[in-house]
Design an enzyme around this catalytic site. Sequence first.
Site, short mmCIF file in Angstrom:
data_model
loop_
_atom_site.label_atom_id
_atom_site.label_comp_id
_atom_site.label_asym_id
_atom_site.label_seq_id
_atom_site.Cartn_x
_atom_site.Cartn_y
_atom_site.Cartn_z
N ARG A 241 34.16 10.63 -4.93
CA ARG A 241 32.90 10.72 -5.68
C ARG A 241 32.75 9.51 -6.59
NH1 ARG A 241 33.41 16.38 -8.44
NH2 ARG A 241 31.45 15.67 -9.40
N LEU B 4 0.84 -1.18 0.00
CA LEU B 4 0.00 0.00 0.00
C LEU B 4 0.89 1.24 0.00
CD1 LEU B 4 -2.78 -1.11 2.52
CD2 LEU B 4 -2.55 -1.58 0.06
N ALA B 5 0.82 1.99 -1.10
CA ALA B 5 1.73 3.13 -1.28
C ALA B 5 1.02 4.33 -1.87
CB ALA B 5 2.90 2.71 -2.19
N LYS C 38 37.26 11.88 -8.42
CA LYS C 38 36.03 11.52 -9.14
C LYS C 38 36.39 10.78 -10.41
CE LYS C 38 34.28 13.83 -12.25
NZ LYS C 38 34.16 13.74 -13.74
N ASN D 81 -1.71 -3.57 17.15
CA ASN D 81 -1.65 -3.95 15.74
C ASN D 81 -0.48 -3.27 15.03
OD1 ASN D 81 -2.36 -4.87 13.16
ND2 ASN D 81 -3.71 -3.12 12.81
N THR E 111 -8.20 0.81 4.62
CA THR E 111 -7.15 -0.14 4.24
C THR E 111 -7.69 -1.34 3.47
OG1 THR E 111 -7.32 -0.96 6.50
CG2 THR E 111 -5.47 0.50 6.00
N ARG F 43 1.56 15.48 6.08
CA ARG F 43 2.32 15.94 7.25
C ARG F 43 3.82 16.02 6.98
NH1 ARG F 43 0.69 12.41 12.29
NH2 ARG F 43 -0.22 10.96 10.78
N TYR G 2 37.54 19.38 -17.68
CA TYR G 2 36.33 19.87 -18.33
C TYR G 2 36.64 21.14 -19.11
CZ TYR G 2 31.45 21.41 -18.81
OH TYR G 2 30.22 21.82 -19.30
#
Length: 458
Positions: free
Chosen positions: A328, A20-21, A346, A182, A93, A27, A382
């Site tokens: 990295r 269940l998503a 990197k 539960n 549910t 909130r 670069y």
Amino acid sequence: MTSIDAFKTPSSRSCLAIVLAAGEGTRMKSGKPKVLHQVANRSMVGHVLATLTKAGATSVAAVIGPDREDVAKEVQKNFPEARIFVQRDRLGTAHAVLSAREALEQSADDVIVAFGDTPLVLAETFAKLRAPLAQGAGVVAMGFEAKDPTGYGRFITSGDELLAIREHKDASEAEREITLCNGGLMAIRGDLALTLLDRVRNDNAKGEYYLTDIVEIARELGHRTAIAVVPEEEVHGVNDRAQLAAAERMIQDRLRHEAMAAGVTLVAPETVFFSHDTQLGQDVMVEPHVVFGPGVFVEAGAVVHSFSHLEGTRIASGAGVGPFARLRPGASIGPKAKVGNFVEIKNTELGAGAKVSHLTYLGDATIGAEANIGAGTITCNYDGFGKHRTQIGEGAFIGSNSALVAPITIGKGAFVGSGSVITDDIPDNALGLGRGRQIVKEGWALEFRAKALAAKKK
């Protein structure tokens, strides 16, 4: 940690997991769906799906909200064969589970109902939840002893039997004194699932279709119900940022203990943060305040010094990294190599025994064994449009404060003079210099001071 084998269900039993998503998580105060928020660098729903896979789920049905292609994509990234169902109305549910009716109609032996915002459930627990189904139970509910049961559904029991689950709002004063609560997750015998779910009614305080009602329905139809009791930590759900932080803390504690149990030394465990996929070999030492991002593998005997941040990195046996190092994605540190303080690497292979001791950036490079990279060296990888590689041969020596403008190759045993800007290849065992010639003017400082003092007196 208890072995999953202790609760293993027969491999011949098929298992449908309904996740269940559909919750938006208002909130959380976020534009991102709740189940996509991460703990230990993996989405909560990703954790749930990975654990279900480990526990033996043979198929997955994910129930998502309308227009949530992002959630569908994340589900199928973690379980490619998952079927996606949309819950358009939020009616409880049981209603959410019935959104996956087509999957339920295929009658798997076992059905597990899991929640995409409950990421701490262990594979052993899912296996434990399924086990009574193989022994004839119709419904198995997961429960826990709550420190504070307020708000939770209560397990109504008689001896070892589960008679009902009463939601807090519908519970009597006596029932609210019960602390066995539960945990939300359930396992249902596959051939009973639709029969039970279709009998659920919404005559309760909230006017919703509660999944928990199937316990009483199953008993009315003559089926046995069972309880799987787990630690409260596992049922920790996430509804806001504070609960997300609590889930992060709990999973980090779990990962730290697993690492130490496997032979890793954590000098100050509470200061080290792992990714869900961090792999550390025996006798690895991790000093305080280290962060492991996704995709880090550290071989036996390596040392990661304090205040280092690693991601997408492989560190070979005997290597040392840090303090204050940043590795990295694509960094590969060879055996007994050294990466010192304030070094960033990197997409670079650092050969065996090579040294990059301090204040250096290496990007898109291959560094040969036993090469020495002086302080302040940078690879200029670069050009504003594309990335280019720097090749540095075995045993080469790069002087301090050098800029290596890629694409470039520096041969085996070659030297680069300190302060050089190198734009052309350097052959093996040659010296490369790329700096202006020094000029010395004798007595210039005396003359400068005299003129400055004279000007100050005017």
